[in-house]
Each structure stands twice: as structure tokens, then as C-alpha cells.
Enzyme design. Structure first.
Site, PDB file in Angstrom:
ATOM      1  N   LYS A 188      -6.195   1.161  -1.188  1.00 47.76           N
ATOM      2  CA  LYS A 188      -4.809   1.368  -0.761  1.00 47.76           C
ATOM      3  C   LYS A 188      -4.410   0.315   0.266  1.00 47.76           C
ATOM      4  CE  LYS A 188      -3.186   3.935   2.525  1.00 47.76           C
ATOM      5  NZ  LYS A 188      -2.813   5.004   3.461  1.00 47.76           N
ATOM      6  N   ASP A 206      -0.547   6.305  -1.834  1.00 49.90           N
ATOM      7  CA  ASP A 206      -0.724   7.140  -0.644  1.00 49.90           C
ATOM      8  C   ASP A 206      -0.371   8.573  -1.017  1.00 49.90           C
ATOM      9  OD1 ASP A 206       2.031   7.220  -0.799  1.00 49.90           O
ATOM     10  OD2 ASP A 206       2.393   6.475   1.227  1.00 49.90           O
TER      11      ASP A 206
END
Length: 317
Positions: A188, A206
């Protein structure tokens, strides 16, 4: 004279007195009943069939959406979000790849607003990887304390700064396989840095992104890596970075976790989960956040095209 008796009896039988019921008298009356009965029965049967047929149509489960239809719907959602959020952007303040990397690591388990209020003092004290690698842990902990989990984050920042200094000449690498070797950096964080500091397309999964794509039935996966793979298969690579910003913007402003503002959602007709949240338009509008609700955004230094107000500095809320 006895021959007249049968005639009299017959006359009596064929002409009964008013108000008298005889077996022979009821027979003619029952004939229409018999003919009416099948009619009534037929009508009842027809009604039942129609009713049954109507029930069958109503209770028949909707046809499952084909993969092609889902892809078309997903791409239309992306186009609609591009019109709603033409100013979508990363909501972390940064001036270079190193600042974005550090800010993204700090953003775990806190808001981008809190990170943006904390990083000015952090980067004033440690502007380069070399400076940060040489920091006194306790001093750094005190600076980043507002972001939460400050001891673990200090350890990550010291580790990644030392790795940048020792293994990458003090520069943030522009490849995913290099970025994920740094302490505290996963896919991420790597995709955030690659997409926004290096222009390399990437999907940032997320909590907001994962929640929305599951609500929209783009994927059923919970694992971020599998979610990323499923969504990447739907969109061309050139869309990945901006798609991530648009979805996250929508999740933070309208499609909240606990109470989405369904009644104020511009893509409600395309959402298979419409109705999970508040559907009354007036009540839904009160749930909107940031610029959509008339409030300041998360960046202290937002892009020039951002229509909302800048976030307040730390302690000025």
C-alpha cells in the site's frame, strides 16, 4: 272416477303452493347452480393461477450480474467519480518522495490530517534520510507522538532512513520490489509513493478503498493483495492511481463505514448496496464531510484546484 286421481296428483306436483319446497321443485333451481359452480370454480382457478403466476414473477431471484456487466458498471462509476472529484489527490502534504514515504508510514492507524499537522516539525528537524537515520529516538518519538503508535513508527522511520542511506544512496527507489524491502513499507505504502512521487500507476488498497469496492461488488476478497489484483483486472493501468484517489475521496466524504450517506450519493443508481445507509436526502446531506459538507480538508497545503478550505495547523482546530 278413480282415473282422475293421478291427474290431480300430477297437477299438484307441477303447480306447488307458494312457499312450499319439494324435491321436484328444487331440481330445476339446482341446475343453474351446477352450471354456475364450474364457472365460479373456473374463475377462482384463473385467479389462483394469475396470483400464483404473479407470485412466481415477484419471488423469482434477479439474474446475477455478468462479469462484463460488472466491468461496465465499475468503469461508469469511475467516470462519474471523476466528474464529482476532478480535484482528487493524495491527502498527505509532501514536497519530495522522501517526505511522502515518511508521511505514508505515519498515516497508519491515524488520519491524514493528524499526519499533516505533525510532519512540518518532523521535516524541519530531519529533512533528509541521513538526518533522520541519525535522530535520537526519544526526540523523534516526542515529535510524532500525536500520530499514535509513536514508538513503533519511530523504529520504522529510523530503519527505513538508514536503509535509504546505506542501500540506495540516500534516495527513495522508484521500484516496488525495492520499496517493500524498507522497514515499515508494504504494498500500500509503496503504491502511494510510486503513483504520486514517480508517476508509476498503482492501486492503493486502504480501508476506504477495500470497503467501497466490496460494496460495489467489484470483488468479494478481504485480503488487500487479492483486492488489488481483482480491481486491476477491471481498469486500464493508466487509471489505477487516479481511481484510487477518487474511491478514497468518496469513502471519506460520502460512503462512510458505519453510516453511508446514500441519499446524497451521486452514484446511488449504480450502487448495488444502496440503502445500507441514510436514504433521506436531507438527513444524508448532514453526514457529508470535508469540502462536500462545507468543512476544511485534510491538507494544510492543498492543491490549487481544491475547492475546500485548508486544514488548520496543529493546535489551531
Amino acid at each position: 272416477m278413480k282415473t282422475t286421481a293421478p291427474n290431480a296428483t300430477t297437477a299438484k306436483a307441477t303447480t306447488p303452493k307458494a312457499g312450499t319446497t319439494t324435491p321436484n321443485a328444487t331440481a330445476p333451481k339446482s341446475a343453474p347452480s351446477k352450471s354456475a359452480k364450474p364457472k365460479t370454480s373456473k374463475t377462482s382457478k384463473t385467479t389462483k393461477t394469475t396470483k400464483s403466476s404473479g407470485t412466481s414473477r415477484t419471488s423469482k431471484p434477479p439474474k446475477p450480474e455478468s462479469h462484463l456487466a460488472m466491468v461496465r458498471r465499475a468503469r461508469r462509476i469511475n467516470r462519474e467519480l471523476a466528474e464529482v472529484y476532478p480535484y482528487a489527490h493524495p491527502e498527505l502534504d509532501f514536497r519530495n518522495p522522501f517526505e511522502l514515504l515518511v508521511a505514508t508510514v505515519l498515516s497508519a492507524q491515524t488520519t491524514d490530517l493528524r499526519v499533516n499537522q505533525t510532519t512540518p516539525a518532523l521535516f524541519a528537524a530531519y529533512p533528509t534520510p541521513e538526518d533522520m537515520a541519525a535522530a535520537v529516538p526519544e526526540e523523534m518519538e516526542e515529535i510524532i507522538r500525536p500520530t499514535g503508535f509513536f514508538r513503533a513508527k519511530t523504529k520504522s522511520l529510523l530503519g527505513l532512513s538508514a536503509a535509504l542511506r546505506d542501500n540506495f544512496g540516500g534516495e527513495v527507489p522508484g521500484r516496488l520490489e525495492d520499496l517493500v524491502t524498507l522497514p515499515g513499507v508494504g504494498r500500500k505504502t509503496a503504491n502511494v509513493v510510486l503513483g504520486n512521487a514517480f508517476g508509476v500507476p498503482g492501486i492503493t488498497v486502504d480501508t476506504h478503498f477495500g470497503r467501497l469496492v466490496r460494496r460495489w461488488k467489484w470483488t468479494e476478497e478481504e485480503d488487500p493483495v487479492k483486492v488489488e489484483a481483482d480491481v486491476a483486472a477491471i481498469f486500464p493501468k493508466s487509471e489505477w492511481t487516479m481511481l484510487s484517489h477518487r474511491v478514497v475521496f468518496h469513502g471519506r466524504r460520502i460512503c462512510h463505514s458505519r453510516k453511508p450517506a446514500c441519499g446524497a450519493c451521486p452514484i446511488a443508481p449504480l450502487c448495488p448496496s444502496y440503502g445500507e445507509g441514510e436514504t433521506d436526502p436531507e438527513k444524508a446531506r448532514k453526514l457529508l464531510k470535508y469540502e462536500m459538507g462545507g468543512y476544511p480538508g485534510q491538507r494544510l497545503s492543498p492543491p490549487a484546484d481544491y475547492p475546500g478550505k485548508p486544514a488548520p495547523a496543529l493546535g489551531a482546530e
